[in-house]
Design a protein around this motif. Structure first.
Motif, PDB file in Angstrom:
ATOM      1  N   ALA A 183      45.328  47.526  33.116  1.00 21.01           N
ATOM      2  CA  ALA A 183      44.779  46.205  32.812  1.00 21.01           C
ATOM      3  C   ALA A 183      44.875  45.886  31.323  1.00 21.01           C
ATOM      4  O   ALA A 183      45.064  44.730  30.943  1.00 21.01           O
ATOM      5  N   ASN A 184      44.747  46.920  30.466  1.00 19.88           N
ATOM      6  CA  ASN A 184      44.787  46.658  29.025  1.00 19.88           C
ATOM      7  C   ASN A 184      46.195  46.408  28.504  1.00 19.88           C
ATOM      8  O   ASN A 184      46.381  46.161  27.309  1.00 19.88           O
ATOM      9  N   GLN A 185      47.185  46.433  29.382  1.00 19.88           N
ATOM     10  CA  GLN A 185      48.550  46.098  28.998  1.00 19.88           C
ATOM     11  C   GLN A 185      48.910  44.647  29.321  1.00 19.88           C
ATOM     12  O   GLN A 185      50.022  44.210  29.048  1.00 19.88           O
ATOM     13  N   LEU A 186      47.955  43.912  29.867  1.00 21.02           N
ATOM     14  CA  LEU A 186      48.213  42.550  30.307  1.00 21.02           C
ATOM     15  C   LEU A 186      47.738  41.532  29.280  1.00 21.02           C
ATOM     16  O   LEU A 186      46.834  41.798  28.489  1.00 21.02           O
ATOM     17  N   SER A 187      48.329  40.355  29.342  1.00 23.09           N
ATOM     18  CA  SER A 187      47.847  39.242  28.520  1.00 23.09           C
ATOM     19  C   SER A 187      46.533  38.719  29.102  1.00 23.09           C
ATOM     20  O   SER A 187      46.161  39.050  30.244  1.00 23.09           O
ATOM     21  N   GLY A 188      45.848  37.891  28.325  1.00 22.40           N
ATOM     22  CA  GLY A 188      44.604  37.326  28.812  1.00 22.40           C
ATOM     23  C   GLY A 188      44.791  36.502  30.069  1.00 22.40           C
ATOM     24  O   GLY A 188      43.974  36.551  30.994  1.00 22.40           O
ATOM     25  N   GLY A 189      45.879  35.740  30.125  1.00 24.66           N
ATOM     26  CA  GLY A 189      46.160  34.944  31.313  1.00 24.66           C
ATOM     27  C   GLY A 189      46.444  35.803  32.529  1.00 24.66           C
ATOM     28  O   GLY A 189      45.987  35.503  33.643  1.00 24.66           O
ATOM     29  N   GLN A 190      47.208  36.868  32.335  1.00 21.03           N
ATOM     30  CA  GLN A 190      47.475  37.781  33.443  1.00 21.03           C
ATOM     31  C   GLN A 190      46.190  38.440  33.939  1.00 21.03           C
ATOM     32  O   GLN A 190      46.001  38.640  35.143  1.00 21.03           O
ATOM     33  N   GLN A 191      45.303  38.757  33.019  1.00 15.87           N
ATOM     34  CA  GLN A 191      44.026  39.342  33.411  1.00 15.87           C
ATOM     35  C   GLN A 191      43.193  38.369  34.234  1.00 15.87           C
ATOM     36  O   GLN A 191      42.466  38.778  35.136  1.00 15.87           O
ATOM     37  N   LYS A 192      43.297  37.067  33.938  1.00 17.18           N
ATOM     38  CA  LYS A 192      42.617  36.062  34.753  1.00 17.18           C
ATOM     39  C   LYS A 192      43.106  36.121  36.197  1.00 17.18           C
ATOM     40  O   LYS A 192      42.318  36.029  37.147  1.00 17.18           O
ATOM     41  N   LEU A 193      44.411  36.254  36.378  1.00 17.49           N
ATOM     42  CA  LEU A 193      44.971  36.351  37.728  1.00 17.49           C
ATOM     43  C   LEU A 193      44.453  37.588  38.449  1.00 17.49           C
ATOM     44  O   LEU A 193      44.150  37.538  39.648  1.00 17.49           O
ATOM     45  N   VAL A 194      44.361  38.696  37.724  1.00 20.61           N
ATOM     46  CA  VAL A 194      43.855  39.929  38.339  1.00 20.61           C
ATOM     47  C   VAL A 194      42.384  39.773  38.740  1.00 20.61           C
ATOM     48  O   VAL A 194      41.959  40.195  39.821  1.00 20.61           O
ATOM     49  N   ALA A 195      41.593  39.144  37.859  1.00 20.95           N
ATOM     50  CA  ALA A 195      40.179  38.924  38.179  1.00 20.95           C
ATOM     51  C   ALA A 195      40.024  38.028  39.406  1.00 20.95           C
ATOM     52  O   ALA A 195      39.136  38.247  40.240  1.00 20.95           O
ATOM     53  N   LEU A 196      40.885  37.029  39.539  1.00 21.37           N
ATOM     54  CA  LEU A 196      40.855  36.181  40.727  1.00 21.37           C
ATOM     55  C   LEU A 196      41.252  36.980  41.961  1.00 21.37           C
ATOM     56  O   LEU A 196      40.631  36.848  43.024  1.00 21.37           O
ATOM     57  N   ALA A 197      42.285  37.805  41.834  1.00 26.62           N
ATOM     58  CA  ALA A 197      42.711  38.630  42.962  1.00 26.62           C
ATOM     59  C   ALA A 197      41.594  39.564  43.408  1.00 26.62           C
ATOM     60  O   ALA A 197      41.361  39.755  44.613  1.00 26.62           O
ATOM     61  N   ARG A 198      40.895  40.162  42.457  1.00 27.65           N
ATOM     62  CA  ARG A 198      39.776  41.053  42.804  1.00 27.65           C
ATOM     63  C   ARG A 198      38.678  40.298  43.543  1.00 27.65           C
ATOM     64  O   ARG A 198      38.124  40.794  44.530  1.00 27.65           O
ATOM     65  N   ALA A 199      38.355  39.081  43.067  1.00 27.03           N
ATOM     66  CA  ALA A 199      37.335  38.278  43.742  1.00 27.03           C
ATOM     67  C   ALA A 199      37.755  37.943  45.166  1.00 27.03           C
ATOM     68  O   ALA A 199      36.932  37.930  46.090  1.00 27.03           O
ATOM     69  N   LEU A 200      39.042  37.680  45.357  1.00 24.08           N
ATOM     70  CA  LEU A 200      39.538  37.313  46.679  1.00 24.08           C
ATOM     71  C   LEU A 200      39.579  38.485  47.644  1.00 24.08           C
ATOM     72  O   LEU A 200      39.573  38.287  48.860  1.00 24.08           O
ATOM     73  N   LEU A 201      39.628  39.700  47.121  1.00 20.13           N
ATOM     74  CA  LEU A 201      39.704  40.840  48.025  1.00 20.13           C
ATOM     75  C   LEU A 201      38.485  40.891  48.943  1.00 20.13           C
ATOM     76  O   LEU A 201      38.611  41.162  50.136  1.00 20.13           O
ATOM     77  N   CYS A 202      37.312  40.617  48.391  1.00 18.64           N
ATOM     78  CA  CYS A 202      36.099  40.627  49.223  1.00 18.64           C
ATOM     79  C   CYS A 202      35.600  39.223  49.528  1.00 18.64           C
ATOM     80  O   CYS A 202      34.827  39.036  50.472  1.00 18.64           O
ATOM     81  N   GLY A 203      36.031  38.239  48.757  1.00 18.16           N
ATOM     82  CA  GLY A 203      35.516  36.883  48.917  1.00 18.16           C
ATOM     83  C   GLY A 203      36.239  36.103  49.980  1.00 18.16           C
ATOM     84  O   GLY A 203      36.989  35.172  49.681  1.00 18.16           O
ATOM     85  N   ASN A 204      36.023  36.449  51.235  1.00 18.90           N
ATOM     86  CA  ASN A 204      36.686  35.732  52.324  1.00 18.90           C
ATOM     87  C   ASN A 204      35.839  34.600  52.893  1.00 18.90           C
ATOM     88  O   ASN A 204      36.282  33.874  53.775  1.00 18.90           O
ATOM     89  N   LYS A 205      34.602  34.441  52.386  1.00 15.87           N
ATOM     90  CA  LYS A 205      33.739  33.342  52.824  1.00 15.87           C
ATOM     91  C   LYS A 205      33.295  32.460  51.659  1.00 15.87           C
ATOM     92  O   LYS A 205      33.287  31.247  51.769  1.00 15.87           O
ATOM     93  N   LEU A 206      32.894  33.093  50.572  1.00 14.59           N
ATOM     94  CA  LEU A 206      32.349  32.360  49.431  1.00 14.59           C
ATOM     95  C   LEU A 206      32.953  32.903  48.149  1.00 14.59           C
ATOM     96  O   LEU A 206      32.985  34.122  47.939  1.00 14.59           O
ATOM     97  N   LEU A 207      33.421  31.995  47.299  1.00 15.58           N
ATOM     98  CA  LEU A 207      34.042  32.391  46.040  1.00 15.58           C
ATOM     99  C   LEU A 207      33.354  31.661  44.896  1.00 15.58           C
ATOM    100  O   LEU A 207      33.213  30.436  44.917  1.00 15.58           O
ATOM    101  N   LEU A 208      32.895  32.426  43.900  1.00 16.06           N
ATOM    102  CA  LEU A 208      32.278  31.882  42.702  1.00 16.06           C
ATOM    103  C   LEU A 208      33.216  32.134  41.531  1.00 16.06           C
ATOM    104  O   LEU A 208      33.505  33.283  41.195  1.00 16.06           O
ATOM    105  N   LEU A 209      33.699  31.066  40.909  1.00 18.63           N
ATOM    106  CA  LEU A 209      34.666  31.172  39.817  1.00 18.63           C
ATOM    107  C   LEU A 209      34.026  30.624  38.547  1.00 18.63           C
ATOM    108  O   LEU A 209      33.723  29.432  38.465  1.00 18.63           O
ATOM    109  N   ASP A 210      33.859  31.488  37.551  1.00 20.37           N
ATOM    110  CA  ASP A 210      33.209  31.092  36.311  1.00 20.37           C
ATOM    111  C   ASP A 210      34.265  30.824  35.236  1.00 20.37           C
ATOM    112  O   ASP A 210      34.915  31.750  34.745  1.00 20.37           O
ATOM    113  N   GLU A 211      34.449  29.556  34.901  1.00 25.00           N
ATOM    114  CA  GLU A 211      35.404  29.127  33.864  1.00 25.00           C
ATOM    115  C   GLU A 211      36.802  29.729  34.078  1.00 25.00           C
ATOM    116  O   GLU A 211      37.362  30.369  33.181  1.00 25.00           O
ATOM    117  N   PRO A 212      37.403  29.529  35.249  1.00 26.53           N
ATOM    118  CA  PRO A 212      38.714  30.146  35.495  1.00 26.53           C
ATOM    119  C   PRO A 212      39.825  29.632  34.590  1.00 26.53           C
ATOM    120  O   PRO A 212      40.830  30.322  34.387  1.00 26.53           O
TER     121      PRO A 212
END
Length: 214
Positions: A131-160
């Motif tokens: 993760a520390n080899q990624l740009s800030g934008g790429q890290q945003k995508l990873v954080a979204l992917a992580r949220a989606l792994l369990c968030g199959n009903k409700l998704l909370l996105l803080d300043e995406p």
């Protein structure tokens, strides 16, 4: 889907959320709009059970979760993308995405991961990088992917969209728009309604810890 009733949060003697109530129906995208410091992040962290000493009720599918720990909420289909991403720097991208599955012992984690990669192929392309080899934008995508792994009903996105280049902001919006087809409820916190206007069906305004419906 999500009902918050009379939510109060204090940091010391300072009241950050003041008797906040909010209803997010199933299969709806909504915005939580307010300037920096208005209480958006505090609200989302409170809904996720990450703040001690909060007062009020958080209900999900009519089940009161006020006393439930965060991992139980993730196991019920909550996904949370924090503003500052909160990735584990030394972990690979895939390990970061899989963290919710490990903590909740998700039975269909591999199948869910395949779906996440199909939705965000960029993350699949650098799954083996740390993760520390990624740009800030790429890290945003990873954080979204992580949220989606369990968030199959409700998704909370803080300043995406905060701090990302326009092209990546557009890509994030495309991904979030695709979630409408999946029937998820999504709450997007943003300081600028223009970022989310074309995505949301309902707007909540938060100012000085109080929320109103627009």
């Amino acid at each position: 889907m999500l009902t918050v009733k009379n939510l109060n949060v204090y940091f010391g003697s300072q009241q950050v959320l003041d008797n906040v109530s909010l209803d997010l129906p199933a299969q709806m995208m909504a915005g939580l709009i307010g300037r920096n410091g208005a209480g958006k992040t505090t609200f989302m962290r409170a809904v996720m059970g990450l703040i001690d000493g909060m007062q009020g009720d958080v209900e999900f599918d009519a089940v009161n979760l006020s006393k439930s720990p965060t991992h139980e909420r993730a196991g019920m289909g909550f996904g949370y993308m924090p503003e500052d991403r909160k990735l584990v720097p030394e972990f690979t991208v895939q390990d970061n995405v899989m963290l919710p599955a490990w903590s909740t012992k998700m039975a269909d984690a591999d199948k869910r991961l395949e779906w996440v990669y199909s939705l965000i192929p960029e993350v699949a392309n650098f799954r083996d990088r740390r993760a520390n080899q990624l740009s800030g934008g790429q890290q945003k995508l990873v954080a979204l992917a992580r949220a989606l792994l369990c968030g199959n009903k409700l998704l909370l996105l803080d300043e995406p969209f905060e701090g990302v280049a326009p092209a990546l902001a557009q890509r994030l919006a495309q991904i979030i728009f695709e979630l409408k087809k999946e029937g998820m409820s999504v709450l997007i916190a943003d300081s600028n309604e223009q970022h989310v206007r074309e995505l949301i069906e309902r707007s909540f305004t938060i100012e000085r810890g109080t929320v109103t419906v627009q």
